[in-house]
Design an enzyme around this catalytic site. Structure first.
Site, PDB file in Angstrom:
ATOM      1  N   ARG A 144     -78.666 -79.822 -28.369  1.00 52.15           N
ATOM      2  CA  ARG A 144     -78.825 -79.866 -30.360  1.00 52.15           C
ATOM      3  C   ARG A 144     -79.116 -78.278 -30.596  1.00 52.15           C
ATOM      4  O   ARG A 144     -79.919 -77.548 -29.938  1.00 52.15           O
ATOM      5  CB  ARG A 144     -79.969 -80.559 -30.535  1.00 52.15           C
ATOM      6  CG  ARG A 144     -79.980 -80.698 -32.265  1.00 52.15           C
ATOM      7  CD  ARG A 144     -79.421 -81.366 -32.554  1.00 52.15           C
ATOM      8  NE  ARG A 144     -78.844 -82.678 -32.342  1.00 52.15           N
ATOM      9  CZ  ARG A 144     -78.533 -83.777 -33.096  1.00 52.15           C
ATOM     10  NH1 ARG A 144     -76.993 -83.022 -33.777  1.00 52.15           N
ATOM     11  NH2 ARG A 144     -77.861 -84.439 -32.560  1.00 52.15           N
ATOM     12  N   HIS A 153     -69.612 -76.091 -34.387  1.00 51.17           N
ATOM     13  CA  HIS A 153     -70.735 -76.311 -35.541  1.00 51.17           C
ATOM     14  C   HIS A 153     -71.940 -75.838 -35.231  1.00 51.17           C
ATOM     15  O   HIS A 153     -72.314 -76.107 -34.755  1.00 51.17           O
ATOM     16  CB  HIS A 153     -70.420 -78.267 -35.254  1.00 51.17           C
ATOM     17  CG  HIS A 153     -71.556 -78.687 -35.166  1.00 51.17           C
ATOM     18  ND1 HIS A 153     -72.878 -78.894 -36.178  1.00 51.17           N
ATOM     19  CD2 HIS A 153     -71.186 -80.095 -36.373  1.00 51.17           C
ATOM     20  CE1 HIS A 153     -73.027 -80.111 -36.492  1.00 51.17           C
ATOM     21  NE2 HIS A 153     -72.277 -80.708 -37.216  1.00 51.17           N
ATOM     22  N   ASP A 196     -74.764 -82.758 -46.424  1.00 47.71           N
ATOM     23  CA  ASP A 196     -73.568 -83.309 -45.504  1.00 47.71           C
ATOM     24  C   ASP A 196     -72.091 -83.019 -45.967  1.00 47.71           C
ATOM     25  O   ASP A 196     -72.092 -84.180 -47.202  1.00 47.71           O
ATOM     26  CB  ASP A 196     -73.657 -84.454 -44.591  1.00 47.71           C
ATOM     27  CG  ASP A 196     -73.049 -84.477 -43.329  1.00 47.71           C
ATOM     28  OD1 ASP A 196     -73.098 -85.115 -42.800  1.00 47.71           O
ATOM     29  OD2 ASP A 196     -72.311 -83.514 -42.997  1.00 47.71           O
ATOM     30  N   GLU A 219     -70.578 -74.963 -40.537  1.00 47.49           N
ATOM     31  CA  GLU A 219     -69.314 -74.924 -39.879  1.00 47.49           C
ATOM     32  C   GLU A 219     -67.934 -74.581 -39.672  1.00 47.49           C
ATOM     33  O   GLU A 219     -67.683 -74.950 -41.649  1.00 47.49           O
ATOM     34  CB  GLU A 219     -69.387 -76.731 -39.581  1.00 47.49           C
ATOM     35  CG  GLU A 219     -71.034 -77.054 -39.281  1.00 47.49           C
ATOM     36  CD  GLU A 219     -71.564 -78.404 -38.958  1.00 47.49           C
ATOM     37  OE1 GLU A 219     -72.649 -78.903 -39.553  1.00 47.49           O
ATOM     38  OE2 GLU A 219     -70.076 -79.218 -39.279  1.00 47.49           O
TER      39      GLU A 219
HETATM   40  O1  TA6 Z   1     -71.299 -81.765 -39.252  1.00 44.13           O
HETATM   41  C1  TA6 Z   1     -72.379 -82.541 -39.879  1.00 44.13           C
HETATM   42  C2  TA6 Z   1     -72.195 -83.489 -39.559  1.00 44.13           C
HETATM   43  O2  TA6 Z   1     -70.409 -84.033 -39.251  1.00 44.13           O
HETATM   44  C3  TA6 Z   1     -73.411 -84.439 -39.922  1.00 44.13           C
HETATM   45  O3  TA6 Z   1     -72.749 -86.589 -40.314  1.00 44.13           O
HETATM   46  C4  TA6 Z   1     -74.321 -85.211 -38.894  1.00 44.13           C
HETATM   47  O4  TA6 Z   1     -74.172 -85.924 -38.269  1.00 44.13           O
HETATM   48  C5  TA6 Z   1     -74.186 -84.023 -37.872  1.00 44.13           C
HETATM   49  O5  TA6 Z   1     -73.010 -83.971 -37.981  1.00 44.13           O
HETATM   50  C6  TA6 Z   1     -74.345 -83.818 -36.580  1.00 44.13           C
HETATM   51  O6  TA6 Z   1     -74.020 -85.014 -35.437  1.00 44.13           O
HETATM   52  P1  TA6 Z   1     -74.482 -85.218 -34.238  1.00 44.13           P
HETATM   53  O7  TA6 Z   1     -73.642 -85.994 -33.329  1.00 44.13           O
HETATM   54  O8  TA6 Z   1     -74.403 -83.786 -33.359  1.00 44.13           O
HETATM   55  O9  TA6 Z   1     -75.654 -85.480 -34.563  1.00 44.13           O
END
Ligand code: TA6
Length: 301
Positions: free
Chosen positions: A76, A172, A216, A275
């Site tokens: 994360r 990301h 988001d 991202e």
């Molecule tokens: O990039 C944004 C997103 O798609 C959000 O919808 C949120 O879910 C985030 O990614 C994090 O996703 P994750 O699967 O890493 O918890």
């Protein structure tokens, strides 16, 4: 991870004190990159850049202090690599969000010390029996990063199959900020976007982005560079890109942060994701033998 594995990696790809492979959190193998310009840490788990700090500056990337460092789980923070789909799988909700490569172990394919003392590292993952079960295509995916006073990251997708395939993806990136209330994101003014917090409604960005609640958004048809202006740290982070017409801005805010095990409750205040993405109208179609490069360059101005 055995000592001999590390020895082999350092013998083949290590570069003095500029690039050293060692044991990182959770026993993951990490590459520590250090040169006169900056430092960065890259995990083979997920082909994941975990940190980037230009010399004499605060870190540019954010990493959760609650992050998992477990087999099969994504890290994360830093720069997760989402591939070959972005967000939920288009037809099968049982498949992992954001694809499978961010929780898989990549191998090292190249390393190099460049003339200007910057450092280059290339990681690789390709199809296997495991990946074919999740996605029935043969591929080669490379993450090529160069560390100088800026961090340049290329995600290179190659179709090694005998039939075409479609792939989506993202770098990301999680950015380290003084406080979410101190930032403005510029570069997406006037862009169309999908608001995933408001039932996917389509909207137009009015002015710079300030984040005051769960955010988001998928910005469409934009090749623009972005800038995160941080009045608290008195700095500006730039994100430029190539091979992408989609940008995503994300902050989970209070409730979502509270729901995520690998995300500290108050941590949403200190990070924002901007991202570099291929998704929605920008999914890539690759014929056999063809390659697509998604590229992002991050730094301070
Ligand atoms: O990039 C944004 C997103 O798609 C959000 O919808 C949120 O879910 C985030 O990614 C994090 O996703 P994750 O699967 O890493 O918890």
């Amino acid at each position: 991870m055995s000592n001999s594995e590390l020895e082999k990696l350092n013998k083949k790809y290590g570069i003095g004190d500029q690039l050293i492979f060692s044991e990182g959190p959770g026993g993951f193998i990490v590459a520590e990159m250090r040169n006169p310009h900056a430092e960065a840490t890259v995990a083979l788990h997920g082909g994941h850049i975990m940190s980037f700090r230009p010399r004499d500056h605060e870190p540019v990337l954010w990493l959760s202090s609650n992050s998992h460092f477990k087999t099969g789980k994504a890290i994360r923070g830093g720069i997760p690599v989402c591939w070959p789909w972005f967000a939920d799988h288009p037809t099968d909700q049982d498949k992992p969000a954001h694809g499978f490569v961010r929780a898989a172990v990549w191998s090292v394919s190249e390393s190099e010390k460049l003339e200007d003392e910057s450092t280059r590292l290339k990681l690789l993952i390709a199809d296997s029996e495991e990946t074919i079960k999740l996605w029935p295509h043969r591929f080669r995916l490379e993450m090529d990063c160069t560390l100088s006073d800026v961090l340049r990251v290329k995600l290179i997708s190659t179709n090694t199959d005998n039939k075409p395939f479609m792939c989506a993806g993202a770098l990301h990136s999680y950015f380290n900020i003084s406080s979410i209330s101190n930032i403005l994101i510029k570069g997406l003014e006037g862009c169309r976007y999908i608001d995933k917090v408001d039932q996917g409604r389509r909207k137009i960005q009015d002015g710079a982005i300030s984040v005051k609640s769960e955010t988001d958004r998928i910005y469409l048809d934009t090749k623009a560079d972005c800038i995160i202006e941080d009045s608290g740290m008195q700095r500006r982070i730039f994100i430029s890109k190539n091979g992408s017409r989609t940008t995503v801005v994300w902050n989970p805010w209070i409730d979502k942060a509270g729901e995520m095990q690998d995300f500290g409750d108050g941590e949403y205040k200190g990070m924002v994701c901007v991202e570099t993405v291929n998704a929605d109208t920008d999914v890539i179609s690759l014929a056999p033998g063809n390659t697509h490069t998604l590229e992002s360059t991050i730094g301070l101005i």
